[in-house]
Scaffold this motif. Structure first.
Motif, PDB file in Angstrom:
ATOM      1  N   SER A  13       0.631  -1.016  -0.001  1.00 26.79           N
ATOM      2  CA  SER A  13      -0.458  -0.451  -0.212  1.00 26.79           C
ATOM      3  C   SER A  13       0.936   1.605   0.304  1.00 26.79           C
ATOM      4  N   GLN A  14       2.249   1.216   0.872  1.00 26.11           N
ATOM      5  CA  GLN A  14       2.837   2.627   0.655  1.00 26.11           C
ATOM      6  C   GLN A  14       4.426   2.212  -0.149  1.00 26.11           C
ATOM      7  N   SER A  15       4.289   1.379  -0.193  1.00 26.19           N
ATOM      8  CA  SER A  15       6.112   1.726  -1.621  1.00 26.19           C
ATOM      9  C   SER A  15       5.398   0.668  -2.404  1.00 26.19           C
ATOM     10  N   PRO A  16       4.023   0.456  -3.426  1.00 28.93           N
ATOM     11  CA  PRO A  16       4.462  -0.701  -4.268  1.00 28.93           C
ATOM     12  C   PRO A  16       5.815  -0.672  -5.405  1.00 28.93           C
ATOM     13  N   ASP A  17       6.339   0.308  -5.646  1.00 29.00           N
ATOM     14  CA  ASP A  17       7.215   0.018  -6.572  1.00 29.00           C
ATOM     15  C   ASP A  17       8.606  -0.637  -6.040  1.00 29.00           C
ATOM     16  N   LEU A  18       8.340  -1.112  -4.385  1.00 31.10           N
ATOM     17  CA  LEU A  18       9.524  -1.795  -3.725  1.00 31.10           C
ATOM     18  C   LEU A  18       8.970  -3.437  -4.163  1.00 31.10           C
ATOM     19  N   THR A  19       7.897  -3.364  -4.857  1.00 34.70           N
ATOM     20  CA  THR A  19       7.569  -5.280  -5.201  1.00 34.70           C
ATOM     21  C   THR A  19       8.535  -5.332  -6.568  1.00 34.70           C
ATOM     22  N   GLU A  20       8.569  -4.982  -7.235  1.00 34.42           N
ATOM     23  CA  GLU A  20       9.596  -4.763  -8.847  1.00 34.42           C
ATOM     24  C   GLU A  20      10.320  -6.283  -8.108  1.00 34.42           C
ATOM     25  N   LYS A  21      11.157  -7.082  -9.369  1.00 38.55           N
ATOM     26  CA  LYS A  21      12.059  -7.942  -9.057  1.00 38.55           C
ATOM     27  C   LYS A  21      13.274  -7.527  -9.958  1.00 38.55           C
ATOM     28  N   SER A  22      14.340  -7.688  -9.392  1.00 37.68           N
ATOM     29  CA  SER A  22      15.873  -7.473 -10.318  1.00 37.68           C
ATOM     30  C   SER A  22      15.789  -8.602 -10.471  1.00 37.68           C
ATOM     31  N   ASN A  23      16.840  -8.771 -11.524  1.00 40.73           N
ATOM     32  CA  ASN A  23      17.638  -9.591 -12.156  1.00 40.73           C
ATOM     33  C   ASN A  23      18.455 -10.577 -10.592  1.00 40.73           C
ATOM     34  N   CYS A  24      18.615  -9.877 -10.285  1.00 36.49           N
ATOM     35  CA  CYS A  24      20.163  -9.549  -9.192  1.00 36.49           C
ATOM     36  C   CYS A  24      19.658 -10.306  -7.725  1.00 36.49           C
ATOM     37  N   HIS A  25      20.056 -10.683  -8.187  1.00 30.70           N
ATOM     38  CA  HIS A  25      19.429 -11.965  -6.671  1.00 30.70           C
ATOM     39  C   HIS A  25      20.284 -12.076  -5.021  1.00 30.70           C
ATOM     40  N   ASN A  26      21.583 -11.264  -5.242  1.00 24.56           N
ATOM     41  CA  ASN A  26      21.981 -10.967  -4.073  1.00 24.56           C
ATOM     42  C   ASN A  26      21.584  -9.802  -3.679  1.00 24.56           C
ATOM     43  N   LYS A  27      21.919  -9.979  -2.491  1.00 24.66           N
ATOM     44  CA  LYS A  27      21.090  -8.701  -2.167  1.00 24.66           C
ATOM     45  C   LYS A  27      22.174  -7.729  -2.038  1.00 24.66           C
ATOM     46  N   ASN A  28      22.970  -7.953  -1.749  1.00 26.31           N
ATOM     47  CA  ASN A  28      24.161  -7.029  -1.773  1.00 26.31           C
ATOM     48  C   ASN A  28      23.927  -6.429  -2.771  1.00 26.31           C
ATOM     49  N   TRP A  29      23.783  -6.160  -3.965  1.00 37.20           N
ATOM     50  CA  TRP A  29      23.818  -5.838  -5.645  1.00 37.20           C
ATOM     51  C   TRP A  29      22.056  -4.993  -5.568  1.00 37.20           C
ATOM     52  N   ASN A  30      20.761  -5.900  -4.773  1.00 34.59           N
ATOM     53  CA  ASN A  30      19.826  -5.827  -5.218  1.00 34.59           C
ATOM     54  C   ASN A  30      19.169  -4.300  -4.522  1.00 34.59           C
ATOM     55  N   ASP A  31      19.576  -3.287  -5.349  1.00 35.47           N
ATOM     56  CA  ASP A  31      19.188  -2.174  -5.154  1.00 35.47           C
ATOM     57  C   ASP A  31      17.496  -1.937  -4.455  1.00 35.47           C
ATOM     58  N   TYR A  32      16.459  -2.867  -4.814  1.00 34.60           N
ATOM     59  CA  TYR A  32      15.083  -2.434  -4.366  1.00 34.60           C
ATOM     60  C   TYR A  32      15.051  -3.557  -3.098  1.00 34.60           C
ATOM     61  N   SER A  33      16.243  -4.221  -2.899  1.00 34.67           N
ATOM     62  CA  SER A  33      16.330  -4.636  -1.491  1.00 34.67           C
ATOM     63  C   SER A  33      17.195  -4.279  -0.599  1.00 34.67           C
ATOM     64  N   HIS A  34      17.408  -3.075  -0.730  1.00 35.51           N
ATOM     65  CA  HIS A  34      18.438  -1.804   0.275  1.00 35.51           C
ATOM     66  C   HIS A  34      17.564  -0.427   0.664  1.00 35.51           C
ATOM     67  N   GLN A  35      16.581  -0.214  -0.789  1.00 42.33           N
ATOM     68  CA  GLN A  35      14.914   0.197  -0.469  1.00 42.33           C
ATOM     69  C   GLN A  35      14.362   0.115   0.576  1.00 42.33           C
ATOM     70  N   ALA A  36      13.974  -1.531  -0.421  1.00 41.61           N
ATOM     71  CA  ALA A  36      12.597  -2.418   1.120  1.00 41.61           C
ATOM     72  C   ALA A  36      13.048  -1.499   2.659  1.00 41.61           C
ATOM     73  N   PHE A  37      14.492  -2.997   2.711  1.00 44.44           N
ATOM     74  CA  PHE A  37      15.435  -2.520   3.564  1.00 44.44           C
ATOM     75  C   PHE A  37      15.286  -1.169   4.984  1.00 44.44           C
ATOM     76  N   VAL A  38      14.670   0.237   4.363  1.00 42.20           N
ATOM     77  CA  VAL A  38      15.523   0.703   4.978  1.00 42.20           C
ATOM     78  C   VAL A  38      13.937   1.551   4.907  1.00 42.20           C
ATOM     79  N   TYR A  39      13.284   1.145   3.957  1.00 36.93           N
ATOM     80  CA  TYR A  39      11.348   1.550   4.236  1.00 36.93           C
ATOM     81  C   TYR A  39      10.842   1.157   4.854  1.00 36.93           C
ATOM     82  N   ASP A  40      10.998  -0.392   5.213  1.00 34.27           N
ATOM     83  CA  ASP A  40      10.369  -0.737   6.719  1.00 34.27           C
ATOM     84  C   ASP A  40      10.964  -0.861   8.032  1.00 34.27           C
ATOM     85  N   HIS A  41      12.316  -0.680   7.925  1.00 35.01           N
ATOM     86  CA  HIS A  41      13.016  -0.118   9.090  1.00 35.01           C
ATOM     87  C   HIS A  41      13.237   1.371   9.637  1.00 35.01           C
TER      88      HIS A  41
END
Length: 474
Positions: A150-178
């Motif tokens: 509901s609050q960050s629909p763009d974060l659900t987009e999946k990246s071709n990179c499965h390594n979280k350290n290189w996945n900027d969607y994971s970075h954004q979601a982590f900071v947003y959620d925490h």
């Protein structure tokens, strides 16, 4: 700065280089980090705040969190490697350590090192990026979160990179959620409280927002200049939005958090943007096979030096070579390359080699981390600040990184005893008969030791049975 819309994003480097690709210690949870925050800020005069010295962190990590000393140093040293020190400064520091003759001298030098306390707390918190989730391991993906949708629909987009350290969607979601936890971690100890509502009515210091610039930066839309978070938050036209008060020189917790969430967007210099709109590099290459699958992209044509990324994927039976200013200071990811020879001969910021096989990589000096993951039969020739290897196999004639110091010390003591023994025997000037008697005595003592320790059974099992034995007949 004009009054156009502010765009904020999560910086990639703290996650690419700073987040260890292993589950973090359980003591890095918010509960314990809040205790550390209180501890260090109360002991500001004891080398704890605003700069945290190694001796103080060692006391906290080993005495309070029960971490091994080597692990405590690893986290401290990794965070220090993220600082903007020049290559000359790092080389000087390495030379100082190499000249130390004992562990005590090494510790004396380390005790002179200090890091920004609040930023270090944030660094410890983001180690949870690679925290193992039971539900993820069971079903293969995170459970859907209505809050995220509901609050960050763009974060659900999946990246071709499965390594979280290189996945900027994971970075954004982590900071947003925490984000609430991150801000709470930076509060003055007097305002730390178990009450959620009272925490959100707290005030955030300017120093805390400066520390948060370790993770977040941004710009004004239609502008090209990048600003650290605190410069944007302190910009006069944004005081009402960011919650800054000129009177108290602090930020409203609630307004600051709301403003950050509303401005947070995708990293324009992240891996996803690089893969979508990155420029293909020109290579001096020798084609040995098909090149249709190869994907090589970089963002160096639009990104500042500290944001440069180069992503190479599915290079198959090729020889690629490059040395240019384009690569200098870049974070490089080499993914799923097979039977290839890759030469990147410029100074690099970090390198990740993942899921590659039967290939040779020759790299320029790597300023931070060289990480190998899920590779097989690869040869890497490089000078790096730190080497980490996981889920990887390949023959080697040396122990990567050398032996642990405790083991090395024990091995040295053992070798010294052997040398003393050999010297004693040589200087005894035994006659031929005395040597025979001495040899029998040593063999008897060795035989007794084998029996007393139970090792004789191991040796007996190595002797093949006689030809006429029942086992042989069977």
């Amino acid at each position: 700065m004009d009054q156009s819309r502010v765009l904020l994003w999560v910086k990639a480097e703290p996650f690419i280089v700073g987040a260890l690709q292993v589950p973090p210690p359980s003591k890095f949870s918010l509960h314990y980090l809040r205790k550390i925050s209180t501890y260090v800020q109360i002991r500001a005069t004891e080398g704890a705040y605003p700069r945290l010295y190694w001796s103080t962190w060692r006391h906290i990590a080993c005495g309070k969190l029960q971490l091994a000393k080597d692990l405590a140093w690893l986290y401290f040293e990794i965070f220090d490697s993220l600082s903007m020190k020049t290559p000359e400064e790092r080389l000087e520091w390495s030379e100082v350590l190499s000249n130390c003759m004992s562990e005590e001298e090494v510790e004396k030098q380390r005790n002179q090192l200090s890091v920004d306390t609040l930023q270090f707390l944030l660094f410890l918190y983001i180690q949870q990026l690679n925290k193992v989730s039971l539900r993820t391991s069971l079903i293969g993906e995170e459970w859907p979160s209505p809050r995220n949708r509901s609050q960050s629909p763009d974060l659900t987009e999946k990246s071709n990179c499965h390594n979280k350290n290189w996945n900027d969607y994971s970075h954004q979601a982590f900071v947003y959620d925490h984000l609430s936890d991150l801000l709470e971690l930076l509060l003055d100890p007097k305002q730390l409280t178990a009450s959620f509502h009272s925490t959100h009515s707290s005030l955030v210091s300017r120093e805390a927002v400066v520390a948060l610039s370790f993770l977040i930066e941004g710009t004004i839309s239609r502008a090209r200049k990048i600003y650290p978070l605190h410069e944007l938050a302190l910009w006069q036209p944004l005081h009402a939005d960011s919650g800054f008060s000129k009177i108290s020189k602090t930020f409203s917790f609630y307004k600051l958090e709301t403003w950050l969430r509303s401005c947070l967007t995708g990293n324009p210099f992240g891996t996803s943007a690089c893969l979508k709109s990155g420029k293909k590099l020109a290579w001096a290459h020798q084609v040995e096979g098909t090149t249709k699958r190869a994907k090589i992209a970089c963002n160096t044509h639009v990104a500042p030096r500290m944001h440069r990324l180069v992503v190479m994927s599915q290079v198959y039976k090729q020889t690629l070579a490059k040395s240019s200013d384009t690569l200098v200071g870049a974070h490089v990811k080499i993914h799923r390359c097979n039977e290839s020879f890759i030469y990147l001969l410029s100074p690099l910021r970090s390198v990740t080699i993942e899921k590659c096989r039967n290939s040779i990589f020759v790299l320029g000096p790597v300023g931070t981390t060289l990480h190998l993951h899920s590779c097989d039969n690869v040869k890497v020739i490089a000078i790096c600040h730190r080497l980490s290897i996981s889920s990887t196999t390949g023959d080697t004639t040396e122990i990567p990184g050398g032996l642990p110091s405790v083991y090395q010390k024990a091995l040295g003591q053992r070798e010294q005893k052997i040398q003393i023994w050999q010297k004693t025997v040589k200087e005894a000037h035994l006659t031929k008969d005395q040597r025979k008697q001495f040899q029998v005595l040593v063999e008897n003592k060795f035989y007794e030791w084998l029996i007393n320790t139970g090792h004789r059974q191991q040796l007996d099992s190595l002797v093949p049975p006689a030809a006429g034995s029942k086992q042989a007949a069977g």
